[in-house]
Write an enzyme that holds these catalytic residues in place. Structure first.
Site, PDB file in Angstrom:
ATOM      1  N   ARG A  46     -46.490  44.248  -5.960  1.00  0.00           N
ATOM      2  CA  ARG A  46     -46.348  43.004  -5.184  1.00  0.00           C
ATOM      3  C   ARG A  46     -45.170  43.154  -4.227  1.00  0.00           C
ATOM      4  O   ARG A  46     -45.220  42.764  -3.068  1.00  0.00           O
ATOM      5  CB  ARG A  46     -46.168  41.783  -6.103  1.00  0.00           C
ATOM      6  N   TYR A  98     -56.133  28.137  16.112  1.00  0.00           N
ATOM      7  CA  TYR A  98     -57.202  28.391  15.143  1.00  0.00           C
ATOM      8  C   TYR A  98     -57.322  27.205  14.177  1.00  0.00           C
ATOM      9  O   TYR A  98     -56.298  26.676  13.704  1.00  0.00           O
ATOM     10  CB  TYR A  98     -56.857  29.677  14.388  1.00  0.00           C
ATOM     11  N   ASP A 170     -49.473  33.852  17.631  1.00  0.00           N
ATOM     12  CA  ASP A 170     -50.653  34.445  17.000  1.00  0.00           C
ATOM     13  C   ASP A 170     -51.307  35.338  18.059  1.00  0.00           C
ATOM     14  O   ASP A 170     -51.839  34.848  19.053  1.00  0.00           O
ATOM     15  CB  ASP A 170     -51.584  33.318  16.542  1.00  0.00           C
ATOM     16  N   LYS A 195     -59.941  40.567  12.481  1.00  0.00           N
ATOM     17  CA  LYS A 195     -60.640  40.595  13.761  1.00  0.00           C
ATOM     18  C   LYS A 195     -60.529  41.983  14.403  1.00  0.00           C
ATOM     19  O   LYS A 195     -60.982  42.943  13.829  1.00  0.00           O
ATOM     20  CB  LYS A 195     -60.106  39.481  14.653  1.00  0.00           C
TER      21      LYS A 195
HETATM   22  C1  PLP Z   1     -59.455  34.217  12.206  1.00  0.00           C
HETATM   23  C2  PLP Z   1     -58.181  33.762  12.759  1.00  0.00           C
HETATM   24  C3  PLP Z   1     -57.126  33.368  11.928  1.00  0.00           C
HETATM   25  C4  PLP Z   1     -57.256  33.334  10.417  1.00  0.00           C
HETATM   26  O1  PLP Z   1     -57.385  34.609   9.900  1.00  0.00           O
HETATM   27  P1  PLP Z   1     -58.160  34.955   8.530  1.00  0.00           P
HETATM   28  O2  PLP Z   1     -58.020  36.428   8.439  1.00  0.00           O
HETATM   29  O3  PLP Z   1     -59.570  34.484   8.696  1.00  0.00           O
HETATM   30  O4  PLP Z   1     -57.452  34.218   7.444  1.00  0.00           O
HETATM   31  C5  PLP Z   1     -55.930  33.016  12.521  1.00  0.00           C
HETATM   32  N1  PLP Z   1     -55.774  33.006  13.864  1.00  0.00           N
HETATM   33  C6  PLP Z   1     -56.779  33.363  14.692  1.00  0.00           C
HETATM   34  C7  PLP Z   1     -56.547  33.349  16.169  1.00  0.00           C
HETATM   35  C8  PLP Z   1     -58.013  33.750  14.176  1.00  0.00           C
HETATM   36  O5  PLP Z   1     -59.010  34.087  15.018  1.00  0.00           O
END
Ligand code: PLP
Length: 377
Positions: A46, A98, A170, A195
């Protein structure tokens, strides 16, 4: 080192213990100590794991930070970053972030006394007006989803530096291949590595990067305390995906530019949202702060019926949420990702019923265009 070289040689180069060229999957929870507290840098997975460390070091390198952290999902990364702050803290957040970010702030962290105000981050006056004495951070996404709205990161960082706030960006849509928010003044970068970074629709993961040692120590404290870590298998899959980020992003973008240009010439498409088009309101800022425009776009086919008709006709575009993978994905935000937003609010944001979002994949672009042509006619 240039970006493509950094993507191959950044982070931990292979395995020092065996010479293995790929960092092995250290599927292990605990580590033998020679004496109490005397160990080789790892005590318990962890706290730290060599495969996870490899991906953490790697994202820190390619984002231009000093320390990276890998989590079990993008939301785990974002939530762990929010947990750096105390009860009573206030965040100014983009109104088109998001949906999961909106949800965790307004339905989970609000219960712990962390407040958020959602504003249009392309408008620095709106940001300034939302700042309160207890504001601690500004959080934004650029380009945003699904309208690809562009926020000027450097302009917002002037505000955060001036007012002693943290800037959290982000960077999921652009990836470090095209855009490095830390170099534009951000303090923390977060990613849904599910992604483009993973890139193959086969792993859920999140990453965070900081450029300050003390902040890195604090985030490691949260990561180790809360434990929302990425496992060794998934760390390895993510590393493997990220090695080809450069070639993938070049191709995603090439295909996306072609499709955006083709769509914008059609009379039966009301609007095309792609920051690479000079007609896009955020084009100049996007061109200044990034090296590319990515592979995400949306376009308006005029009505819900027509959007559904297109969806029912496409085969190469997979009907799915998510984005950034090798296969092209298609979705209708008003009925899928943004369905929980009331219709009125959706209209205010410009998310019309006829809006289609595509994540342009790595198929031959001629096949993609032929298919869109068939679906639209
Ligand atoms: C998908 C996404 C998230 C969340 O990510 P997960 O891996 O699904 O928890 C956060 N920000 C953006 C811009 C996203 O496209």
């Amino acid at each position: 080192m240039r970006m493509k070289t950094r993507l191959i040689h950044g982070g931990v180069d292979g395995d020092p213990a065996t010479g293995a060229v790929s960092v092995p999957i250290y599927q292990v929870s605990t580590y033998k100590q020679e004496a109490v507290g005397k160990h080789k840098g790892y005590e318990y997975s962890r706290t730290g794991n060599p495969t996870r460390f490899a991906v953490e070091q790697y994202i820190a390198d390619i984002e231009g930070g000093i320390r990276g952290f890998a989590f079990g999902s993008g939301m785990a990364a974002i939530s762990s970053v929010v947990m750096l702050f105390d009860k009573g803290a206030h965040f100014v957040v983009g109104n088109d972030v998001y949906g999961g970010t909106f949800r965790v702030l307004s339905k989970v962290f609000n219960r712990f006394g962390i407040e958020a105000t959602f504003v249009n981050t392309t408008d620095t006056n709106a940001i300034k007006a939302a700042i309160r004495p207890n504001t601690k951070a500004i959080m934004l996404e650029t380009p945003s989803n699904p309208l690809l709205t562009v926020t000027d990161i450097a302009a917002v960082s002037e505000i955060t530096q001036d007012q002693n706030l943290y800037l959290i960006v982000d960077n999921t849509f652009m990836t470090p291949y095209w855009q490095n928010p830390l170099e534009l003044g951000a303090d923390i970068v977060v990613h849904s590595a599910t992604k483009y970074l993973g890139g193959h629709s086969d792993v859920v993961a999140g990453l965070a990067v900081v450029k300050d040692q003390a902040l890195g120590d604090e985030l490691h404290f949260v990561q180790n305390s809360v434990g929302a870590i990425l496992g060794p298998q998934d760390s390895w899959i993510l590393l493997r995906g990220m090695k080809t980020l450069g070639v993938r992003m070049e191709e995603h973008e090439k295909n996306a530019r072609r499709i955006a240009a083709w769509l914008s010439e059609r009379k039966d498409i009301t609007k095309v949202f792609y920051p690479g088009l000079t007609s896009h309101p955020g084009h100049d800022i996007a061109a200044r702060q990034g090296r590319g425009f990515g592979g995400m776009m949306s376009f308006d086919v005029g009505s819900l019926e027509r959007a559904n008709q297109v969806l029912s006709r496409v085969k190469l575009f997979t009907l799915a949420e998510s984005l950034g993978a090798v296969e092209s994905l298609i979705s209708v935000p008003a009925q899928m990702t943004h369905a929980s937003i009331p219709a009125e609010r959706r209209a205010e944001l410009g998310i019309t019923d006829g809006l289609i979002r595509i994540s342009v994949g790595l198929e031959d672009v001629e096949d993609l265009i032929e298919e869109l042509e068939r679906a639209l006619s």
